[in-house]
Design an enzyme around this catalytic site. Structure first.
Site, short mmCIF file in Angstrom:
data_model
loop_
_atom_site.label_atom_id
_atom_site.label_comp_id
_atom_site.label_asym_id
_atom_site.label_seq_id
_atom_site.Cartn_x
_atom_site.Cartn_y
_atom_site.Cartn_z
CE LYS A 159 -3.60 -2.21 2.24
NZ LYS A 159 -4.77 -2.90 3.30
CD GLN B 111 -3.40 -4.34 6.58
OE1 GLN B 111 -3.30 -3.36 5.86
NE2 GLN B 111 -3.91 -5.43 6.20
CG ASP C 206 -9.69 0.16 4.59
OD1 ASP C 206 -9.23 -0.14 3.29
OD2 ASP C 206 -8.79 -0.52 5.53
#
Ligand code: NDP
Length: 287
Positions: free
Chosen positions: A52, A96, A119
């Site tokens: 990422k 994460q 997200d």
């Protein structure tokens, strides 16, 4: 059979975003910013976070890494999220998953400001998705839909079967497929571990989506001739990455299929970049 090349498609998306960011950054006096929080030392998570951050660099997004020890407390994590929520240089916040045992990921995700929730996991964004309103869509199902769009595989009027009902993949994907539009308008069946006769359900699918987390679970006898098969699964088996579908046996049955790796994985990261640029544009007031 058409191989739905997520790697090449994701590269095109990153190139498009890079051009957009290069134009906007001097105009608004700062680049987009994405804060990435990694708690603990899960090896798979470390790889995902590195990928990422690499994508951010390529697109021109400032990534702000926060690597915290596994012993981090809920209070410390929440204090960091508060700080990032208030930081004007941070457009998006990514926590994460999974977080180490003892930490409440749900509480943390709900603490992220919805306008920084790139997200797309915050209930406010999930609610907007369910109502067909603009907001941040979860990156993996958004990546699936974007791949279908780029290959012009319309789901309109088709029967879509989604196997897996998690909040991050299967359930939001089923919502997207049922929204009006050329890449929507499907009749959707959402399957899970309590679905009776799963093979028969899968055989009804014009579009079959596997998000289960079990290597090679979907076999060719579960696929209708000519179906489009999208394999979201990423399973690590003996140091190899394997999907939820038995690719080798399904290639002769499907009309189009995603590989693993190189399918939905890179598309997910491309959608994270896209959401981060969207958040930035919203924050700086770009049209
Ligand atoms: P979850 O474990 O959260 O959900 C799995 C789903 O599969 C559940 O709904 C479960 O049903 C269902 N399921 C499990 N066993 C069966 C079965 N025997 N028959 C029918 N349904 C079953 O997984 P995720 O959604 O988080 O992830 C799914 C896969 O996608 C994983 O391989 C993961 O690594 C991958 N993934 C890939 C991403 C990418 O970027 N490409 C991103 C995120 C995930 P029930 O609800 O009844 O338990």
């Amino acid at each position: 059979m058409i191989v739905l090349d997520g790697k090449a498609t994701a590269q095109s998306i990153r190139t498009e975003l890079k051009a957009e960011v290069a134009e906007l950054t001097p105009k608004f006096g700062r680049a987009p910013g994405l804060a990435v929080i990694l708690v603990g030392d899960d090896p798979a998570s470390q790889v995902y976070v590195r990928n990422k951050e690499r994508a951010c660099t390529e697109v021109g997004i400032n990534s702000f890494p926060h690597r915290l020890p596994a012993e981090t407390t809920q209070q410390e994590l929440e204090a960091l999220i508060d700080q990032l929520n208030a930081d004007v240089n941070v457009d998006g916040i990514l926590l994460q998953l999974p977080v180490p045992k003892g930490l409440d990921s749900r509480r943390c995700l709900e603490q992220i400001r919805p306008d920084k929730d790139v997200d797309g996991f915050h209930p406010a964004n999930m609610g907007r998705l369910a109502q067909g309103l603009p907001g941040f869509a979860p990156c993996t199902p958004a990546g699936v839909m974007e791949l279908l769009r780029r290959y012009d595989l319309s789901t309109q009027g088709k029967h879509a079967v989604v196997v897996g009902r998690s909040n991050i993949v299967g359930r939001p994907l089923s919502i997207m497929l049922s929204q009006p539009g050329r890449f929507g308008d499907a009749t959707v069946t959402l399957c899970h571990s309590r679905t009776p006769d799963l093979p028969e359900q899968c055989r009804q699918a014009d579009f079959l989506f596997a998000a289960i987390g079990k290597p090679k679970f979907i076999t060719c006898d579960m696929v209708k001739k000519g179906a489009v098969v999208v394999d979201v699964g990423i399973n690590r088996v003996d140091d190899c990455l394997m999907g939820d579908c038995d690719y080798e046996c399904i290639v002769d049955t499907a009309s189009a299929m995603t590989p693993v790796p190189g399918g939905i994985g890179p598309m997910t990261i491309a959608m994270l970049m896209k959401n981060s640029v969207l958040a930035y544009k919203d924050h700086v007031g770009a049209k």
